[in-house]
Design a protein around this motif. Structure first.
Motif, mmCIF file in Angstrom:
data_model
loop_
_atom_site.group_PDB
_atom_site.id
_atom_site.type_symbol
_atom_site.label_atom_id
_atom_site.label_comp_id
_atom_site.label_asym_id
_atom_site.label_seq_id
_atom_site.Cartn_x
_atom_site.Cartn_y
_atom_site.Cartn_z
ATOM 1 N N ASP A 176 0.869 -1.333 0.031
ATOM 2 C CA ASP A 176 -0.162 0.013 0.121
ATOM 3 C C ASP A 176 0.995 1.242 0.003
ATOM 4 O O ASP A 176 0.809 2.219 0.889
ATOM 5 N N LEU A 179 1.976 6.228 -4.566
ATOM 6 C CA LEU A 179 2.740 6.458 -5.776
ATOM 7 C C LEU A 179 2.445 7.934 -6.284
ATOM 8 O O LEU A 179 3.573 8.599 -6.855
ATOM 9 N N ALA A 222 2.450 9.347 -10.567
ATOM 10 C CA ALA A 222 2.814 7.826 -10.416
ATOM 11 C C ALA A 222 3.394 7.324 -11.705
ATOM 12 O O ALA A 222 3.627 6.090 -11.362
ATOM 13 N N LEU A 224 1.407 6.420 -14.195
ATOM 14 C CA LEU A 224 0.422 5.552 -14.527
ATOM 15 C C LEU A 224 -0.550 6.238 -15.448
ATOM 16 O O LEU A 224 -0.541 7.415 -15.775
ATOM 17 N N ASP A 228 -4.257 1.744 -16.037
ATOM 18 C CA ASP A 228 -3.480 0.880 -15.068
ATOM 19 C C ASP A 228 -4.322 0.456 -13.503
ATOM 20 O O ASP A 228 -3.706 -0.158 -12.768
ATOM 21 N N ILE A 229 -5.299 1.361 -13.634
ATOM 22 C CA ILE A 229 -6.084 1.269 -12.225
ATOM 23 C C ILE A 229 -7.149 0.233 -12.000
ATOM 24 O O ILE A 229 -7.958 -0.222 -13.003
ATOM 25 N N ASP A 289 -1.747 -4.857 -7.276
ATOM 26 C CA ASP A 289 -3.027 -3.894 -7.728
ATOM 27 C C ASP A 289 -2.817 -2.553 -7.380
ATOM 28 O O ASP A 289 -2.294 -2.195 -6.245
ATOM 29 N N LYS A 290 -3.217 -1.769 -8.289
ATOM 30 C CA LYS A 290 -3.064 -0.309 -8.147
ATOM 31 C C LYS A 290 -4.367 0.353 -8.032
ATOM 32 O O LYS A 290 -5.517 0.220 -8.903
ATOM 33 N N TYR A 291 -4.614 1.132 -7.259
ATOM 34 C CA TYR A 291 -5.955 1.599 -6.802
ATOM 35 C C TYR A 291 -5.967 3.197 -6.437
ATOM 36 O O TYR A 291 -4.775 3.722 -6.118
ATOM 37 N N VAL A 306 -2.895 7.864 -5.441
ATOM 38 C CA VAL A 306 -2.673 6.492 -6.179
ATOM 39 C C VAL A 306 -1.775 5.637 -5.348
ATOM 40 O O VAL A 306 -1.039 6.139 -4.873
ATOM 41 N N GLN A 308 -0.322 1.423 -4.555
ATOM 42 C CA GLN A 308 0.074 -0.084 -5.027
ATOM 43 C C GLN A 308 -0.063 -0.713 -3.960
ATOM 44 O O GLN A 308 0.547 -0.523 -2.665
ATOM 45 N N HIS A 309 -0.865 -1.888 -4.084
ATOM 46 C CA HIS A 309 -1.338 -2.772 -2.899
ATOM 47 C C HIS A 309 -0.234 -4.042 -2.718
ATOM 48 O O HIS A 309 0.435 -4.373 -3.915
#
Length: 309
Positions: A176, A179, A222, A224, A228-229, A289-291, A306, A308-309
């Motif tokens: 987590d 980014l 980030a 991205l 990418d999300i 995953d990216k959220y 943004v 990244q998990h």
């Protein structure tokens, strides 16, 4: 790199929108709009709990905090509203003492409205990066008590809930990672945030474009793109705003996590973190995953972050 170590929340008992008709002065048309169109149903309310008790309840579920209290260097109170308790009461000071964090520097941030939770995260990361102790932590307490009639609902936009989130933040971590973060204020020079007819008209006019601006800004930082999300964790303002946003951004509706909308109401700046905890519990985030977390606040503040998990 700023990381989420752990997130917990306290969601009080709920009351139906229909049962709030009298206290909020809603007419039949407004009840139908909130429930059938906007997707609201149950609203978290805790008439028997103070703001301090709500925050203590949320932080008390942070298992990662137990035994690590001395590492907490900062306690940051993220408030959607500037005033959430009568002077000279300071709920965050009561929470600091109750949690055994009297050694921590404690302050509040507020002027980004319901986007203040993301502001607090950025502030926490900045402070931790400059702290010099790689093991230092920050504790963010997000969410508000509906202390006055003004805070209980935004006319024809949303109804506010009293859910609270506690977020433990580190300058390093295994998952987590933050980014990118972007925020933009489109407010008035006089600082007025009341939703007068003119302000509401302006807010509706700029909302979607301003939201897209910060989302693309955070993604750009980030490195991205929207493609990418994997998941969007928004604030729970109403279903319509996110349906329109999904269309404008070219994202499928399924990427927007709205499952808490009908269960909590709009819990100020705690929403993205409450949604994060829920998707973790549901197993909807996979390693890598990216959220995206995104929020908008009174005063026309828009923010996105943004991870990244």
């Amino acid at each position: 790199m700023t990381s989420l170590v752990a997130v917990s929340s306290h969601l009080p008992e709920t009351v139906s929108v229909a049962d709030l008709r009298e206290s909020l002065g809603l007419n039949d048309q407004q009840v139908r709009r909130f429930t059938r169109l906007y997707g609201l149903d149950r609203i978290c309310q805790a008439p028997g709990q103070s703001e301090a008790e709500l925050m203590i309840a949320a932080a008390g579920k942070l298992d990662a905090l137990i035994g690590q209290e001395e590492r907490v260097r900062y306690v940051i109170r993220a408030k959607g509203m500037r005033t959430t308790a009568p002077y000279p009461v300071s709920p965050v000071q009561d929470v600091r003492a109750a949690l055994g964090l009297s050694h921590a520097k404690t302050f509040a941030v507020a002027d980004h409205g319901c986007a203040t939770g993301l502001l607090a995260l950025d502030v926490a990361g900045t402070l931790l990066a400059a702290d010099g102790d790689p093991d230092a932590l920050a504790l963010i307490l997000a969410g508000d008590k509906t202390f006055t009639p003004f805070t209980q609902w935004v006319e024809d936009v949303s109804i506010m809930g009293e859910g609270v989130a506690a977020v433990l933040v580190s300058a390093k971590g295994d998952r987590d990672h933050l980014l990118g973060y972007a925020t933009r204020i489109h407010g008035r020079d006089d600082g007025v945030i009341d939703m007068t007819p003119d302000v509401a008209k302006y807010a509706r006019k700029i909302y979607q474009d301003a939201l897209e601006e910060v989302i693309l800004g955070a993604l750009g930082e980030a490195g991205l793109t929207l493609a990418d999300i994997d998941l969007v964790l928004p604030h729970n303002v109403n279903r319509v705003s996110w349906t329109v946003a999904a269309k404008n951004l070219g994202l499928p509706n399924e990427k927007f996590f709205l499952d808490n909308l009908d269960k909590t109401g709009h819990c100020f700046c705690a929403d993205p973190f409450i949604n994060y905890q829920t998707v973790r519990e549901l197993g909807l985030l996979k390693p890598g995953d990216k959220y995206l977390m995104t929020s908008a606040g009174l005063g026309q503040t828009f923010s996105a972050a943004v991870f990244q998990h």
